[in-house]
Design a protein around this motif. Structure first.
Motif, PDB file in Angstrom:
ATOM      1  N   PHE A  33      -6.269  -2.530  -6.287  1.00 11.14           N
ATOM      2  CA  PHE A  33      -5.662  -1.812  -5.157  1.00 11.14           C
ATOM      3  C   PHE A  33      -4.191  -2.196  -5.018  1.00 11.14           C
ATOM      4  O   PHE A  33      -3.314  -1.338  -4.897  1.00 11.14           O
ATOM      5  CB  PHE A  33      -6.425  -2.145  -3.875  1.00 11.14           C
ATOM      6  N   TYR A  45       2.641  11.478  -3.628  1.00 10.52           N
ATOM      7  CA  TYR A  45       3.602  11.968  -2.633  1.00 10.52           C
ATOM      8  C   TYR A  45       4.444  13.105  -3.211  1.00 10.52           C
ATOM      9  O   TYR A  45       4.817  14.049  -2.503  1.00 10.52           O
ATOM     10  CB  TYR A  45       4.509  10.836  -2.164  1.00 10.52           C
ATOM     11  N   GLN A  59      -6.774   7.229  -0.109  1.00 10.58           N
ATOM     12  CA  GLN A  59      -8.002   6.624   0.416  1.00 10.58           C
ATOM     13  C   GLN A  59      -9.219   7.208  -0.307  1.00 10.58           C
ATOM     14  O   GLN A  59     -10.138   6.491  -0.679  1.00 10.58           O
ATOM     15  CB  GLN A  59      -8.123   6.888   1.921  1.00 10.58           C
ATOM     16  N   LEU A  63     -11.529   5.035  -2.648  1.00  9.65           N
ATOM     17  CA  LEU A  63     -12.916   4.924  -2.185  1.00  9.65           C
ATOM     18  C   LEU A  63     -13.860   5.245  -3.343  1.00  9.65           C
ATOM     19  O   LEU A  63     -14.861   4.567  -3.556  1.00  9.65           O
ATOM     20  CB  LEU A  63     -13.156   5.888  -1.015  1.00  9.65           C
TER      21      LEU A  63
ATOM     22  N   PRO B  60       9.347   9.951  -2.985  1.00  8.97           N
ATOM     23  CA  PRO B  60       9.401   9.423  -1.619  1.00  8.97           C
ATOM     24  C   PRO B  60      10.663   8.583  -1.427  1.00  8.97           C
ATOM     25  O   PRO B  60      11.179   8.008  -2.383  1.00  8.97           O
ATOM     26  CB  PRO B  60       8.148   8.549  -1.526  1.00  8.97           C
ATOM     27  N   THR B  61      11.144   8.583  -0.195  1.00  9.81           N
ATOM     28  CA  THR B  61      12.348   7.801   0.074  1.00  9.81           C
ATOM     29  C   THR B  61      12.087   6.317  -0.090  1.00  9.81           C
ATOM     30  O   THR B  61      12.992   5.543  -0.353  1.00  9.81           O
ATOM     31  CB  THR B  61      12.853   8.060   1.501  1.00  9.81           C
ATOM     32  N   ARG B  62      10.849   5.945   0.069  1.00 11.68           N
ATOM     33  CA  ARG B  62      10.491   4.541  -0.166  1.00 11.68           C
ATOM     34  C   ARG B  62       8.999   4.470  -0.477  1.00 11.68           C
ATOM     35  O   ARG B  62       8.224   5.319  -0.045  1.00 11.68           O
ATOM     36  CB  ARG B  62      10.818   3.679   1.052  1.00 11.68           C
ATOM     37  N   LEU B  63       8.628   3.441  -1.230  1.00  7.87           N
ATOM     38  CA  LEU B  63       7.218   3.212  -1.507  1.00  7.87           C
ATOM     39  C   LEU B  63       6.634   2.319  -0.414  1.00  7.87           C
ATOM     40  O   LEU B  63       7.389   1.680   0.326  1.00  7.87           O
ATOM     41  CB  LEU B  63       7.069   2.548  -2.877  1.00  7.87           C
ATOM     42  N   PRO B  64       5.322   2.300  -0.276  1.00  2.00           N
ATOM     43  CA  PRO B  64       4.729   1.473   0.778  1.00  2.00           C
ATOM     44  C   PRO B  64       5.089  -0.004   0.602  1.00  2.00           C
ATOM     45  O   PRO B  64       5.136  -0.498  -0.523  1.00  2.00           O
ATOM     46  CB  PRO B  64       3.219   1.674   0.575  1.00  2.00           C
ATOM     47  N   GLU B  68       2.198  -2.388   4.357  1.00  2.00           N
ATOM     48  CA  GLU B  68       1.550  -1.077   4.438  1.00  2.00           C
ATOM     49  C   GLU B  68       0.398  -0.956   3.436  1.00  2.00           C
ATOM     50  O   GLU B  68      -0.609  -0.308   3.717  1.00  2.00           O
ATOM     51  CB  GLU B  68       2.582   0.026   4.206  1.00  2.00           C
ATOM     52  N   VAL B  69       0.581  -1.589   2.279  1.00  2.00           N
ATOM     53  CA  VAL B  69      -0.514  -1.588   1.303  1.00  2.00           C
ATOM     54  C   VAL B  69      -1.704  -2.348   1.887  1.00  2.00           C
ATOM     55  O   VAL B  69      -2.863  -1.927   1.748  1.00  2.00           O
ATOM     56  CB  VAL B  69      -0.064  -2.224  -0.033  1.00  2.00           C
ATOM     57  N   ALA B  72      -3.448  -0.163   4.293  1.00  2.00           N
ATOM     58  CA  ALA B  72      -4.247   0.841   3.589  1.00  2.00           C
ATOM     59  C   ALA B  72      -5.528   0.223   3.047  1.00  2.00           C
ATOM     60  O   ALA B  72      -6.593   0.843   3.072  1.00  2.00           O
ATOM     61  CB  ALA B  72      -3.430   1.450   2.450  1.00  2.00           C
ATOM     62  N   ARG B  73      -5.401  -1.009   2.575  1.00  2.00           N
ATOM     63  CA  ARG B  73      -6.590  -1.702   2.041  1.00  2.00           C
ATOM     64  C   ARG B  73      -7.613  -1.931   3.156  1.00  2.00           C
ATOM     65  O   ARG B  73      -8.821  -1.758   2.954  1.00  2.00           O
ATOM     66  CB  ARG B  73      -6.147  -3.037   1.439  1.00  2.00           C
ATOM     67  N   ARG B  75      -7.859  -0.189   5.868  1.00  2.00           N
ATOM     68  CA  ARG B  75      -8.391   1.124   6.264  1.00  2.00           C
ATOM     69  C   ARG B  75      -9.516   1.544   5.318  1.00  2.00           C
ATOM     70  O   ARG B  75     -10.533   2.083   5.735  1.00  2.00           O
ATOM     71  CB  ARG B  75      -7.258   2.149   6.243  1.00  2.00           C
ATOM     72  N   LEU B  76      -9.308   1.278   4.052  1.00  2.00           N
ATOM     73  CA  LEU B  76     -10.339   1.622   3.075  1.00  2.00           C
ATOM     74  C   LEU B  76     -11.603   0.834   3.361  1.00  2.00           C
ATOM     75  O   LEU B  76     -12.714   1.360   3.269  1.00  2.00           O
ATOM     76  CB  LEU B  76      -9.842   1.316   1.663  1.00  2.00           C
ATOM     77  N   ARG B  80     -15.314   2.088   3.863  1.00  2.00           N
ATOM     78  CA  ARG B  80     -16.373   1.690   2.940  1.00  2.00           C
ATOM     79  C   ARG B  80     -17.574   1.142   3.675  1.00  2.00           C
ATOM     80  O   ARG B  80     -18.698   1.314   3.257  1.00  2.00           O
ATOM     81  CB  ARG B  80     -15.888   0.587   2.009  1.00  2.00           C
ATOM     82  N   ARG B 183     -11.994 -13.752   3.591  1.00  2.00           N
ATOM     83  CA  ARG B 183     -11.685 -12.591   4.419  1.00  2.00           C
ATOM     84  C   ARG B 183     -12.813 -12.470   5.433  1.00  2.00           C
ATOM     85  O   ARG B 183     -13.976 -12.277   5.061  1.00  2.00           O
ATOM     86  CB  ARG B 183     -11.615 -11.334   3.565  1.00  2.00           C
TER      87      ARG B 183
END
Lengths: 198, 402
Positions: A33, A45, A59, A63, B60-64, B68-69, B72-73, B75-76, B80, B183
């Motif tokens: 990831f 993007y 996602q 997933l 993109p103007t910027r990568l995460p 932010e990564v 996203a992790r 959120r995943l 899950r 974790r």
């Protein structure tokens, strides 16, 4: 303990390995990831032009990956190729969706939804935002008109992927990437020019 | 090849040559001698440059960022968890007691913390969807009541980041972490995966008190009157502060003004998450389910260090990155050492205070009326109900628990 107990430790050992295997699998997924999310963001993007939709697409892709332990155990290059293939497919599916397309057009009209993070040029000239969005929409429209394999090749190459990575993603020989790319660039350029014509 | 190519290389070869992917010297020599190929290569170069320039507009103007990564992790992970619960590995687990397939994703997110086990309202403290509770659970705590803390998607993201930073302030240990950095949400997931199907009596022994069951007559039509009973084991999460590690982290993240007082050094927060029982009443025709969850108290103690619990709470609530609105809600909880904050994603779930048999609790239903949940404390135990039925019907069932 005697010899008759031999099967017992075996059972215990199996039970003990499950959490360890799970921890290892989780570590592997975490690493994948962290490695692929940013570059996948850059690729997807380019198709969608919307950070939230890009995040949603990623996602879905990750997933799927999380549910495929066999795939996760493959070399990084193969996992990356799979992610790019799935990510691009999902991104173009989203783009094609009539409903989303309509919503996107409306949002573009309101200057919402698309990536409105200001560039230096926008700060100098706010109208640059409008021009940039119109230009992006026109480019994506031209991309959609190009045959699928060609546009994927274009996006991959101009996102910085090597021919080997492109070949792995598209499932073609490395030696076929050059001709596919050459034709894709020619087709895209012609399509983009056509859109400019009145 | 060491001689000039007589046959003109193909289009693809020239395109690869331009990208330095295929560059035998013979091609360069051929190019010098072949006007046709010179025109072709010039065209290819022009196309490549033009298309490259055009497509660069799409980047993109910027990568995460790494943060932010991480979000996203997390959120995943949130996505899950319900799926993993719905289809657990057959080797070690049995089917989860919730028919989540019919439930909308937002509700699944809410239900995973609220219904699928009220256990999980405890787990909430460490899971992303329960992020709002995290700050306050890290204070001395013995759950006696519940309260809602409203969270927005934005504040959830901010909380994820802050939670992710906790490991930078010390060391988190969970069951099975074997000394490695752990974790907390993985510990929660691990506990859920260890759920076993047992009898009512066995479940009562496991969680330390007799289980209550609803009056079968109040169950909606089609629901099986005999529940399947599952228990999840108790476990602990230990978080030990490390002053030097925290200092380095705050300095590296541009917050040198935040410091971990010396007395925090070595202090360990021990979060004891009790065993929990889940009673699942299946509806054979609709494939829906009603879940009744029961658990003891969530207890947080402190070992080592010289820090007072209120100070620890204040420090954690002052951590950079926590959303002010959430912090404000948490600070307003007067009896914070016995109130378990239940994060409610206000964009997805409606909530209201309620009483269940005289005990204060929360009633929640998702915005699409797909399901509802109730959670309350009574007699030192935590109870929860959730299912695919109206909130009023669900409350009626809850009030028959005996």
């Amino acid at each position: 303990m005697n010899g008759n107990d031999a099967p017992e430790p075996g059972v215990l050992k199996l039970e003990e390995e499950v959490p360890e295997q799970r921890a290892r699998a989780e570590e592997r997924f975490d690493a994948l990831f962290a490695q692929f999310y940013p570059e996948m963001f850059g690729l997807v993007y380019r198709v969608l032009g919307d950070r939230m939709e890009t995040e949603d697409t990623l996602q879905e892709a990750f997933l799927k990956l999380s549910h495929d332990s066999a795939l996760q155990s493959r070399p990084d290059g193969e996992v990356g190729a799979w992610l790019r293939r799935v990510g691009l497919n999902q991104a173009f599916n989203r783009l094609r969706s009539a409903r989303r397309a309509r919503a996107r057009l409306e949002r573009v009209g309101r200057l919402e939804g698309a990536d409105l993070e200001p560039t230096d040029a926008d700060l100098v000239s706010p109208s640059g935002v409008v021009i940039r969005l119109e230009e992006q929409a026109a480019i994506r429209q031209a991309l959609v008109e190009v045959p699928e394999r060609q546009r994927e090749c274009l996006l991959l190459r101009h996102s910085g992927y090597s021919y080997a990575e492109i070949a792995a993603t598209l499932g073609i020989a490395v030696g076929s990437v050059g001709v596919l790319l050459a034709r894709a660039e020619r087709a895209f350029r012609a399509q983009y020019r056509r859109q400019d014509e009145p | 090849m060491n001689t000039t190519t007589r046959t003109c290389p193909e289009l693809g070869a020239w395109r690869a040559w331009l990208d330095h992917e295929d560059h035998p010297s013979s091609m360069a020599e051929h190019l010098q001698a072949c006007p046709g190929c010179q025109r072709l290569v010039a065209d290819l170069r022009d196309d490549a440059a033009s298309v490259g320039h055009t497509l660069s507009v799409l980047a993109p103007t910027r990568l995460p960022s790494p943060a932010e990564v991480a979000v996203a992790r997390e959120r995943l992970e949130t996505g899950r968890r319900p799926a993993a619960a719905a289809q657990p590995p057959t080797r070690t687990l049995e089917p989860i007691p919730v028919s989540v397939a019919r439930i909308s994703t937002p509700w699944r997110i809410a239900a995973s913390g609220l219904a699928a086990a009220l256990v999980l309202s405890l787990i909430i403290a460490f899971t992303p969807e329960g992020g709002a509770a995290a700050a306050s659970f890290l204070a001395q705590f013995r759950s006696q009541q519940v309260t809602a803390v409203e969270v927005t998607p934005q504040s959830q993201a901010e909380i994820y980041r802050t939670l992710n930073a906790l490991g930078n302030l010390g060391t988190i240990k969970t069951p099975g972490s074997d000394g490695k950095e752990a974790r907390p949400e993985a510990a929660a997931r691990g506990a859920a995966e260890q759920a076993r199907t047992v009898s009512l009596a066995e479940a009562g022994q496991e969680i330390g008190f007799s289980l209550k069951t609803p009056d079968p007559a109040t169950l909606p039509a089609g629901f099986d009157a005999t529940p399947r009973v599952r228990v999840m084991p108790a476990y602990q999460i230990r978080f030990t502060f490390d002053r030097n590690k925290a200092r380095g982290y705050f300095q590296s993240t541009g917050h040198p003004e935040v410091s971990l007082p010396d007395k925090f050094d070595g202090a360990t927060l021990v979060v004891s998450i009790p065993a929990a029982a889940l009673l699942e009443y299946q509806n054979g025709s609709s494939k829906g389910a009603l879940i009744v969850g029961q658990a003891g108290e969530l207890v947080v103690d402190v070992e080592g260090g010289k820090v007072g619990l209120p100070e620890m709470r204040d420090f954690l609530l002052s951590m950079p990155g926590l959303p002010p609105l959430v912090v404000s809600q948490l600070k307003q909880i007067q009896n914070w050492n016995e109130v378990l904050p239940i994060p409610v994603p206000v964009d997805q779930v409606h909530w209201q205070s309620t009483t269940i048999n005289g005990n204060q609790g929360l009633l929640l239903n998702d915005n699409s009326n797909v399901g509802s949940a109730a959670i309350w404390h009574a007699g030192g135990h935590l109870y929860g109900l959730a299912g695919s039925l109206k909130a009023s019907d669900l409350k009626r069932v809850a009030e028959t628990l005996r």
